[in-house]
Design a protein around this motif. Structure first.
Motif, short mmCIF file in Angstrom:
data_model
loop_
_atom_site.label_atom_id
_atom_site.label_comp_id
_atom_site.label_asym_id
_atom_site.label_seq_id
_atom_site.Cartn_x
_atom_site.Cartn_y
_atom_site.Cartn_z
N LYS A 56 0.84 -1.20 0.00
CA LYS A 56 0.00 0.00 0.00
C LYS A 56 0.88 1.25 0.00
O LYS A 56 0.61 2.21 -0.72
CB LYS A 56 -0.92 0.02 1.23
CG LYS A 56 -2.09 -0.90 1.13
CD LYS A 56 -2.92 -0.82 2.40
CE LYS A 56 -3.97 -1.88 2.45
NZ LYS A 56 -4.70 -1.87 3.73
N ALA A 57 1.92 1.24 0.81
CA ALA A 57 2.83 2.39 0.87
C ALA A 57 3.59 2.56 -0.44
O ALA A 57 3.74 3.68 -0.94
CB ALA A 57 3.81 2.23 2.04
N THR A 58 4.06 1.46 -1.02
CA THR A 58 4.81 1.58 -2.27
C THR A 58 3.90 2.00 -3.43
O THR A 58 4.36 2.63 -4.37
CB THR A 58 5.58 0.30 -2.62
OG1 THR A 58 4.68 -0.80 -2.79
CG2 THR A 58 6.62 -0.03 -1.57
N GLN A 59 2.61 1.67 -3.35
CA GLN A 59 1.67 2.16 -4.37
C GLN A 59 1.61 3.69 -4.30
O GLN A 59 1.57 4.36 -5.33
CB GLN A 59 0.27 1.57 -4.17
CG GLN A 59 0.16 0.10 -4.50
CD GLN A 59 0.32 -0.19 -5.97
OE1 GLN A 59 1.37 -0.66 -6.40
NE2 GLN A 59 -0.68 0.08 -6.75
N ARG A 60 1.58 4.23 -3.10
CA ARG A 60 1.56 5.69 -2.94
C ARG A 60 2.83 6.31 -3.50
O ARG A 60 2.79 7.37 -4.14
CB ARG A 60 1.37 6.06 -1.47
CG ARG A 60 -0.03 5.72 -0.96
CD ARG A 60 -0.24 5.91 0.52
NE ARG A 60 0.30 7.15 1.04
CZ ARG A 60 0.68 7.31 2.30
NH1 ARG A 60 0.57 6.32 3.17
NH2 ARG A 60 1.16 8.46 2.71
N VAL A 61 3.96 5.65 -3.29
CA VAL A 61 5.22 6.13 -3.86
C VAL A 61 5.12 6.08 -5.39
O VAL A 61 5.55 7.02 -6.08
CB VAL A 61 6.42 5.29 -3.36
CG1 VAL A 61 7.68 5.59 -4.16
CG2 VAL A 61 6.66 5.52 -1.88
N GLY A 62 4.55 5.01 -5.92
CA GLY A 62 4.42 4.88 -7.37
C GLY A 62 3.58 5.98 -7.98
O GLY A 62 3.90 6.52 -9.04
N VAL A 63 2.50 6.36 -7.30
CA VAL A 63 1.65 7.45 -7.78
C VAL A 63 2.43 8.77 -7.75
O VAL A 63 2.39 9.55 -8.71
CB VAL A 63 0.35 7.54 -6.95
CG1 VAL A 63 -0.41 8.83 -7.25
CG2 VAL A 63 -0.52 6.31 -7.19
N LEU A 64 3.15 9.00 -6.67
CA LEU A 64 3.96 10.22 -6.55
C LEU A 64 5.00 10.27 -7.66
O LEU A 64 5.19 11.32 -8.31
CB LEU A 64 4.62 10.26 -5.17
CG LEU A 64 5.40 11.52 -4.81
CD1 LEU A 64 4.48 12.74 -4.78
CD2 LEU A 64 6.08 11.35 -3.46
#
Length: 141
Positions: A56-64
């Protein structure tokens, strides 16, 4: 961390006492084996939930990264994390080579996800006009 809920729990098909050794070994040994395996089952469940939180956290990084057109991978960060986890593994008496293989697998999945997010973001951006409206997005009656 995401807490398990009944909607997330697997169905009742899992038998924690499943073993091809049942009936073939001393019942006391089997009881001890099942007790230790129960702890392993709990650890495995925790690992799954921890991995879910990590992704979930790395998905947020991916969006950023996609929003700011940054590369999917970050070799400097990845090398630092591998070094850090190898040291943690050594201090925990876990094979550092195993820890590195495990992290490399996770990193490759994260990069794959970041690439997909970037492609999706690019496609969404290309589907918009300069005014920010999607093509064909005229006024609706």
């Amino acid at each position: 961390m995401t807490e398990p809920t009944t909607s997330h729990l697997p169905d009742d098909d899992f038998d924690p006492a499943a073993s091809s050794l049942a009936g073939q070994i001393d019942p006391a040994v089997m009881a001890e084996l099942l007790s230790v395996r129960s702890s392993i089952d709990n650890i495995d469940a925790t690992l799954v939930y921890l991995l879910a939180e990590r992704f979930k956290a790395t998905q947020r990084v991916g969006v950023l990264k996609a929003k700011h057109q940054l590369p999917a991978g970050d070799p400097g960060r990845e090398a630092a994390q591998i070094g850090r986890l190898r040291a943690l593994a050594e201090s925990a008496n876990l094979d550092p080579a195993f820890a590195e293989k495990f992290l490399n697998f996770i990193i490759s999945e994260v990069i794959r996800h970041h690439q997909a997010i970037s492609e999706s973001h690019s496609a969404a951006q290309n589907g918009q006009t300069q005014g920010g409206q999607p093509h064909g997005g005229g006024v609706r009656a």
